[in-house]
Structures are given as structure tokens and as C-alpha cells.
Motif scaffolding. Structure first.
Motif, short mmCIF file in Angstrom:
data_model
loop_
_atom_site.label_atom_id
_atom_site.label_comp_id
_atom_site.label_asym_id
_atom_site.label_seq_id
_atom_site.Cartn_x
_atom_site.Cartn_y
_atom_site.Cartn_z
N SER A 2 0.83 -1.20 0.00
CA SER A 2 0.00 0.00 0.00
C SER A 2 0.87 1.25 0.00
O SER A 2 0.53 2.25 -0.64
CB SER A 2 -0.95 0.00 1.19
N TRP A 3 2.00 1.23 0.72
CA TRP A 3 2.92 2.37 0.69
C TRP A 3 3.46 2.58 -0.72
O TRP A 3 3.63 3.71 -1.16
CB TRP A 3 4.08 2.14 1.65
N ARG A 4 3.73 1.48 -1.39
CA ARG A 4 4.28 1.57 -2.75
C ARG A 4 3.30 2.29 -3.67
O ARG A 4 3.70 3.15 -4.45
CB ARG A 4 4.57 0.18 -3.29
N THR A 5 2.03 1.95 -3.61
CA THR A 5 1.06 2.62 -4.47
C THR A 5 0.76 4.04 -4.00
O THR A 5 0.58 4.94 -4.81
CB THR A 5 -0.25 1.82 -4.55
N ARG A 6 0.71 4.24 -2.71
CA ARG A 6 0.37 5.56 -2.17
C ARG A 6 1.44 6.60 -2.46
O ARG A 6 1.16 7.73 -2.82
CB ARG A 6 0.16 5.45 -0.65
N TYR A 7 2.71 6.21 -2.30
CA TYR A 7 3.81 7.15 -2.48
C TYR A 7 4.50 7.03 -3.84
O TYR A 7 5.54 7.63 -4.07
CB TYR A 7 4.83 6.98 -1.35
N HIS A 8 3.91 6.24 -4.73
CA HIS A 8 4.38 6.09 -6.11
C HIS A 8 5.84 5.64 -6.18
O HIS A 8 6.64 6.21 -6.90
CB HIS A 8 4.20 7.40 -6.88
N TRP A 9 6.17 4.63 -5.40
CA TRP A 9 7.51 4.06 -5.47
C TRP A 9 7.59 3.23 -6.73
O TRP A 9 6.71 2.45 -7.05
CB TRP A 9 7.79 3.17 -4.27
N LYS A 10 8.68 3.39 -7.45
CA LYS A 10 8.88 2.61 -8.66
C LYS A 10 10.28 2.05 -8.65
O LYS A 10 11.20 2.61 -8.06
CB LYS A 10 8.70 3.49 -9.90
#
Length: 78
Positions: free
Chosen positions: A19-27
Motif C-alpha cells: 500500500s505504501w508503494r502505491t500511495r507514495y508512487h515508489w517505482k
């Protein structure tokens, strides 16, 4: 690193990481592919022959073009 490794290291559930990955746009960072320069390089002798065969240019223009061609050859661009 995989989600399991990160979650074990940080003591956070895997779904929280997702969820952090999608929320903070980690790529993931992928290296840029190298551009092929073989197609851009031309044979210097071919350029000189084309230059001499060109009747539209004056002698001054031919001299300038040959100077530029020699300069580019010395820099490794041709």
C-alpha cells in the motif's frame, strides 16, 4: 529486494508495504538502455568521396566541409 525481505527487516506486514508503494508512487529504477551508435557512424572515405563528387558546392564550401569532417574524425565522432 523482495517484499518479504523488506517486511522482515522493518517489522511491517507485506500488504502495508504494497500500500505504501502505491500511495507514495515508489517505482523500481531500471537502467536506461544504451543507444546504438553504429548506425550513425559513416565511413570517412565515403564522406570525402561524396564531398568531392558534389558539384553544387563551391571550393570554399568543400574546404569547410572537409575541415569539419577531419575535426569530427579526430574526436571519434565519425
Amino acid at each position: 529486494m523482495k517484499y518479504n525481505e523488506i517486511s522482515n527487516r522493518c517489522d511491517v506486514p507485506v500488504n502495508t508495504l504494497k500500500s505504501w508503494r502505491t500511495r507514495y508512487h515508489w517505482k523500481q529504477v531500471h537502467p536506461q538502455p544504451k543507444r546504438c551508435t553504429k548506425n550513425r557512424k559513416r565511413d570517412a572515405a565515403k564522406i570525402v568521396d561524396e564531398l568531392e563528387a558534389n558539384n553544387d558546392l563551391t571550393e570554399k564550401q568543400k574546404l569547410f566541409a572537409s575541415f569539419i569532417c577531419n575535426d569530427l574524425m579526430q574526436r571519434g565522432r565519425i
